[in-house]
Design an enzyme around this catalytic site. Structure first.
Site, PDB file in Angstrom:
ATOM      1  N   LYS A 186      15.022  15.542 -13.143  1.00  0.00           N
ATOM      2  CA  LYS A 186      15.480  15.620 -11.579  1.00  0.00           C
ATOM      3  C   LYS A 186      16.196  14.223 -11.683  1.00  0.00           C
ATOM      4  CE  LYS A 186      13.537  13.439  -7.995  1.00  0.00           C
ATOM      5  NZ  LYS A 186      14.950  12.670  -7.484  1.00  0.00           N
ATOM      6  N   GLY A 239      11.156   4.330 -12.855  1.00  0.00           N
ATOM      7  CA  GLY A 239      11.268   3.905 -11.503  1.00  0.00           C
ATOM      8  C   GLY A 239      10.377   2.774 -11.392  1.00  0.00           C
ATOM      9  N   THR A 241       7.090   0.944  -9.792  1.00  0.00           N
ATOM     10  CA  THR A 241       5.680   0.826 -10.200  1.00  0.00           C
ATOM     11  C   THR A 241       4.759   2.017  -9.005  1.00  0.00           C
ATOM     12  OG1 THR A 241       5.566  -1.256 -11.441  1.00  0.00           O
ATOM     13  CG2 THR A 241       3.499  -0.394 -10.421  1.00  0.00           C
ATOM     14  N   VAL A 243       5.963   4.384  -7.214  1.00  0.00           N
ATOM     15  CA  VAL A 243       6.265   5.827  -7.412  1.00  0.00           C
ATOM     16  C   VAL A 243       5.355   6.143  -8.670  1.00  0.00           C
ATOM     17  CG1 VAL A 243       7.956   7.599  -7.830  1.00  0.00           C
ATOM     18  CG2 VAL A 243       8.215   5.992  -6.026  1.00  0.00           C
ATOM     19  N   GLY A 244       5.257   5.309  -9.567  1.00  0.00           N
ATOM     20  CA  GLY A 244       4.679   5.550 -10.785  1.00  0.00           C
ATOM     21  C   GLY A 244       3.127   5.900 -10.695  1.00  0.00           C
ATOM     22  N   GLU A 262       7.891   4.517 -17.173  1.00  0.00           N
ATOM     23  CA  GLU A 262       8.646   3.107 -17.476  1.00  0.00           C
ATOM     24  C   GLU A 262       8.929   2.530 -16.096  1.00  0.00           C
ATOM     25  OE1 GLU A 262      11.007   0.667 -17.589  1.00  0.00           O
ATOM     26  OE2 GLU A 262      12.433   2.038 -18.322  1.00  0.00           O
ATOM     27  N   CYS A 296      15.633  -2.743 -15.163  1.00  0.00           N
ATOM     28  CA  CYS A 296      14.100  -3.067 -14.882  1.00  0.00           C
ATOM     29  C   CYS A 296      13.600  -4.108 -15.848  1.00  0.00           C
ATOM     30  CB  CYS A 296      13.267  -1.654 -15.548  1.00  0.00           C
ATOM     31  SG  CYS A 296      14.046  -1.149 -17.087  1.00  0.00           S
ATOM     32  N   GLU A 394       9.795  -7.788  -7.462  1.00  0.00           N
ATOM     33  CA  GLU A 394      10.956  -7.110  -8.178  1.00  0.00           C
ATOM     34  C   GLU A 394      12.058  -7.309  -7.245  1.00  0.00           C
ATOM     35  OE1 GLU A 394      11.060  -3.200  -9.675  1.00  0.00           O
ATOM     36  OE2 GLU A 394      12.136  -3.957 -11.650  1.00  0.00           O
TER      37      GLU A 394
END
Ligand code: NAI
Ligand code: MG
Length: 494
Positions: A186, A239, A241, A243-244, A262, A296, A394
């Site tokens: 995606k 993406g 953190t 969403v991770g 990642e 990143c 970030e």
């Protein structure tokens, strides 16, 4: 339907549909998504917007391709296809870079073309690894043949962000396929075009239908569906953190799929008093201003020994004044393009305002650039204290903070005082100090006397909240293989 696009005196037919089973198809619901050129804010094209139903179709095709064809294809043949993909990436490199520059705002000549080189290298590298996957034989028991197999998971789901669309896709497609998996990838909402064009190369290279599927879609629906899908065996994500964490929860709540994540970073760059200050300033600039800071592992926290602070800042401001050229992303001299979106630009502005309120001094930049698009000038914030908001969160923009330190111990302590652990850089002419700092910094990657000149032969891995698992290098293939033990009885009787 595909549309004809033209920019920078190049015309091409741009696919806008989902790429499933080697065909471009409309999404089931036929909804569309606008993609914007961030240097003008204008719509480039409308692409089909996948929904959960399309994920089911793509995963089903991918599963069939795995069972019927791909799992019986030997590594050397998979490798040949990946090497062909590498050659086609080079052949169509100018066009792919043009699309990437237009859709993501990367300067074509100083940035987007570099990404193409990286992609071609990564497809070639994993093409060469595909036929070198080996197991082990245990020699312990004379009456047994005991060996391990390393097998592909099957169907891999991949979710990528917008900062390096083609490159991040190559980080995932190349090792996943080298290991023998099929993939449903995606793309990010902001940057669908380059990978939809890349789908043409998948067909031209000769991949069997269903091995590589490329879909669009929102994170909330399509990303979430891939993460919780019962027939996706492995999920790989790059993406934020936040969403991770959602992806890991979705994996845990569905089929316990293996995840490689990642995630974000807040990487330090330490300038010791004994370093080459001119080099430190130049690398500090590259380490955070490249790709408009949307990196990143960007070294956004500049920790500088108090005795060289003023000189370093003077050098850094001079480098920015000379090297940073904001402008048309198709101008050969442009090094600084727009941020990805209006929302992202507002977020970056918000961080700079917040820093000022917390006592930071804006040494340069701090403002939007130009009449059109989402440009933000390279910004250096002085007087940032450990623990300040911009020292911790970030920003993902062209913004670096400068913090003074007095001793080695203090530098390491500030460097490690963050929830992230992705990258880090150290500048010193003392070899032992450089290596000691590399040991003491709690991140997955440390550069000594450079920053962000990443080598794909080395693994890229996030410590702390910057990720799980690793990508790239020879070990990058491990994340796409599961182990099996096989024991053959050579004569033991009961
Ligand atoms: P994001 O993490 O929301 O998006 C990355 C990808 O995840 C996109 O494809 C998105 O559609 C998908 N996604 C979003 N929600 C999802 C969900 N619930 N389940 C599954 N997939 C989902 O990043 P976003 O919003 O574009 O940027 C926000 C911040 O994230 C940035 O400001 C930056 O700090 C960080 N970021 C870090 C990146 C990195 O390379 N580590 C890349 C992009 C963003
Ligand atoms: Mg776009």
């Amino acid at each position: 339907m595909p549309v004809e696009l033209e920019v920078n005196q190049v015309t091409w037919i741009q696919p806008t549909q989902l790429f499933i089973n080697n065909e471009f198809k409309d999404a089931v619901k036929k909804n569309t998504l606008e993609t914007i050129d961030p240097s003008t804010g204008k719509v480039i094209a409308n692409v089909q917007l996948a929904t959960a139903e399309d994920v089911d179709i793509a995963v089903c095709c991918s599963r069939k391709a795995f069972n019927k064809v791909w799992k019986n294809t030997c590594g050397s043949d998979r490798g040949k296809l990946l090497i062909k993909l590498s050659e086609l990436t080079e052949k169509y490199g100018e066009l792919l870079a043009t699309i990437e520059a237009m859709d993501s705002g990367k300067p074509m000549y100083t940035n987007a073309l570099g990404d193409i080189e990286e992609c071609a290298s990564i497809y070639r590298y994993y093409g060469g690894i595909a036929d070198k996957i080996e197991g082990k034989v245990s020699m312990d028991d004379p009456l047994a043949l005991s060996y391990t197999r390393r097998e592909p998971f099957g169907v891999v789901g991949a979710i990528i962000p917008w900062n390096y669309p083609l490159a991040t896709a190559s980080w995932k497609i190349a090792p996943a396929l080298a290991a023998g998996n099929c993939i449903v990838l995606k793309v990010a909402e902001n940057t669908p075009l380059s990978m939809l064009y890349f789908a043409n190369l998948v067909v031209e290279a000769g991949f069997p239908p269903g091995v590589i599927n490329i879909i669009t879609g929102t994170g909330q629906e399509v990303g979430a569906k891939l993460s919780s899908h019962m027939d996706v065996d492995k999920l790989t994500f790059t993406g934020s953190t936040a969403v991770g964490q959602k992806i890991l929860q979705a994996a845990a709540g569905s089929n316990l799929k293996d995840c490689t994540l990642e995630l974000g970073g807040k990487s330090p760059l330490i300038v010791f008093e004994d370093c080459d200050l001119d080099q430190a300033a130049k690398w500090a600039y590259e380490g955070i201003m490249y790709n408009m800071g949307q990196i990143c592992c960007g070294t956004s926290r500049l920790l500088v020994h108090e005795s060289v602070h003023d000189k370093f800042v003077e050098f850094l401001l001079d480098v920015i004044a000379r090297k940073s050229v904001a402008g048309d992303v198709f101008d050969k001299n442009t090094t600084h393009g727009p941020q990805i979106s209006s929302a992202h630009l507002q977020k970056i502005k918000g961080y700079v305002e917040c820093a000022k309120n917390e006592g930071a001094i804006v040494a340069c930049g701090g403002a939007q650039w130009g009449e059109n698009g989402y440009y933000f000038l390279p910004t250096i914030l002085l007087n940032v204290k450990p623990g300040d908001t911009v020292d911790q969160e970030e920003i993902f923009g062209p913004v670096a903070s400068v913090t003074k330190f007095k001793t080695y111990e203090e530098a390491i302590s500030i460097a490690n005082n963050t929830k992230y652990g992705l990258g880090g850089a150290v500048f010193t002419n003392d070899i032992a100090k450089g290596h000691k700092a590399a040991n003491d910094i709690v991140t997955g990657y440390v550069w000594i006397n450079s920053s962000n000149d990443q080598d794909y032969h080395l693994p890229f891995t996030g410590h702390k909240m910057s990720g799980i698992g690793s990508e790239l290098g020879t070990t990058g293939i491990e994340g796409y293989l599961k182990l099996k033990s096989v024991q053959v009885n050579l004569g033991k009787r009961i």
